[in-house]
Write a protein that holds these residues in place. Structure first.
Motif, PDB file in Angstrom:
ATOM      1  N   PRO A  41      54.100 -27.629  47.855  1.00 19.96           N
ATOM      2  CA  PRO A  41      52.667 -27.397  47.650  1.00 19.96           C
ATOM      3  C   PRO A  41      51.954 -27.110  48.968  1.00 19.96           C
ATOM      4  N   GLY A  42      51.181 -26.031  48.965  1.00 19.18           N
ATOM      5  CA  GLY A  42      50.406 -25.679  50.140  1.00 19.18           C
ATOM      6  C   GLY A  42      51.202 -25.055  51.268  1.00 19.18           C
ATOM      7  N   ARG A  43      52.478 -24.771  51.002  1.00 22.63           N
ATOM      8  CA  ARG A  43      53.312 -24.197  52.057  1.00 22.63           C
ATOM      9  C   ARG A  43      53.929 -22.894  51.588  1.00 22.63           C
ATOM     10  N   GLU A  44      54.371 -22.091  52.533  1.00 28.53           N
ATOM     11  CA  GLU A  44      55.029 -20.837  52.201  1.00 28.53           C
ATOM     12  C   GLU A  44      56.460 -21.111  51.739  1.00 28.53           C
ATOM     13  N   ARG A  45      56.976 -20.193  50.979  1.00 27.71           N
ATOM     14  CA  ARG A  45      58.360 -20.294  50.542  1.00 27.71           C
ATOM     15  C   ARG A  45      59.283 -20.155  51.755  1.00 27.71           C
ATOM     16  N   GLU A  46      60.320 -20.969  51.789  1.00 27.94           N
ATOM     17  CA  GLU A  46      61.244 -20.945  52.916  1.00 27.94           C
ATOM     18  C   GLU A  46      62.684 -20.880  52.419  1.00 27.94           C
ATOM     19  N   LEU A  47      63.535 -20.314  53.235  1.00 24.30           N
ATOM     20  CA  LEU A  47      64.959 -20.240  52.941  1.00 24.30           C
ATOM     21  C   LEU A  47      65.607 -21.544  53.380  1.00 24.30           C
ATOM     22  N   VAL A  48      66.361 -22.170  52.480  1.00 19.57           N
ATOM     23  CA  VAL A  48      67.041 -23.407  52.862  1.00 19.57           C
ATOM     24  C   VAL A  48      68.543 -23.223  53.019  1.00 19.57           C
ATOM     25  N   ALA A  49      69.115 -22.255  52.321  1.00 21.49           N
ATOM     26  CA  ALA A  49      70.552 -21.991  52.449  1.00 21.49           C
ATOM     27  C   ALA A  49      70.828 -20.553  52.061  1.00 21.49           C
ATOM     28  N   GLY A  50      71.704 -19.903  52.787  1.00 21.57           N
ATOM     29  CA  GLY A  50      72.015 -18.522  52.472  1.00 21.57           C
ATOM     30  C   GLY A  50      73.412 -18.162  52.912  1.00 21.57           C
ATOM     31  N   LYS A  51      74.036 -17.304  52.125  1.00 24.47           N
ATOM     32  CA  LYS A  51      75.405 -16.901  52.444  1.00 24.47           C
ATOM     33  C   LYS A  51      75.568 -15.415  52.165  1.00 24.47           C
ATOM     34  N   ALA A  52      75.851 -14.665  53.216  1.00 21.44           N
ATOM     35  CA  ALA A  52      76.201 -13.257  53.055  1.00 21.44           C
ATOM     36  C   ALA A  52      77.667 -13.155  52.666  1.00 21.44           C
ATOM     37  N   ILE A  53      78.031 -12.062  52.031  1.00 19.47           N
ATOM     38  CA  ILE A  53      79.414 -11.854  51.620  1.00 19.47           C
ATOM     39  C   ILE A  53      80.303 -11.829  52.864  1.00 19.47           C
ATOM     40  N   GLY A  54      81.353 -12.656  52.853  1.00 15.72           N
ATOM     41  CA  GLY A  54      82.285 -12.679  53.969  1.00 15.72           C
ATOM     42  C   GLY A  54      81.840 -13.500  55.151  1.00 15.72           C
ATOM     43  N   SER A  55      80.704 -14.173  55.001  1.00 19.20           N
ATOM     44  CA  SER A  55      80.185 -14.987  56.100  1.00 19.20           C
ATOM     45  C   SER A  55      80.091 -16.446  55.670  1.00 19.20           C
ATOM     46  N   SER A  56      79.930 -17.282  56.643  1.00 20.61           N
ATOM     47  CA  SER A  56      79.739 -18.697  56.331  1.00 20.61           C
ATOM     48  C   SER A  56      78.303 -18.929  55.879  1.00 20.61           C
TER      49      SER A  56
END
Length: 114
Positions: A41-56
């Motif tokens: 609430p009251g904050r911008e959306r943030e990325l918490v976890a992400g994985k590209a193909i072939g990457s960690s």
């Protein structure tokens, strides 16, 4: 149009765990780099976890060591295992393509409170 359907949220006490799921409606799922995002609430959306193909998998510093992202290509599903939850993890959680996102799903509410 690709759709994202998140589930698994709820109310949990500090220190508890939840496992979020996100079903993605595309036959090309196995080729998609995916991410889990959250918006408090009251904050911008943030990325918490992400994985590209072939990457960690990369994690936000705030969740590193507590959250684990995984995927099952046969089920077109991406997961977020969240352990040792803290009140500051309270947010609506979404999955989407990593990087250039598509239309957002409804998300799943995670509330960490005693």
């Amino acid at each position: 149009q690709v759709q994202f359907v998140e589930s698994g949220g709820g109310l949990v006490q500090p220190g508890g765990s939840l496992r979020l799921s996100c079903v993605v409606s595309t036959s090309g799922f196995s080729f998609l780099a995916m991410g889990w995002y959250r918006q408090a609430p009251g904050r911008e959306r943030e990325l918490v976890a992400g994985k590209a193909i072939g990457s960690s998998t990369n994690y936000a510093d705030s969740v590193k060591g507590r959250f684990t992202m995984s995927r099952d290509n046969a089920k077109r599903t991406v997961y977020l295992q969240m352990n040792n939850l803290k009140p500051e993890d309270t947010a609506v959680y979404y999955c989407n393509r990593l990087g250039s996102t598509w239309d957002w799903g409804q998300g799943t509410q995670v509330t960490v409170s005693s």
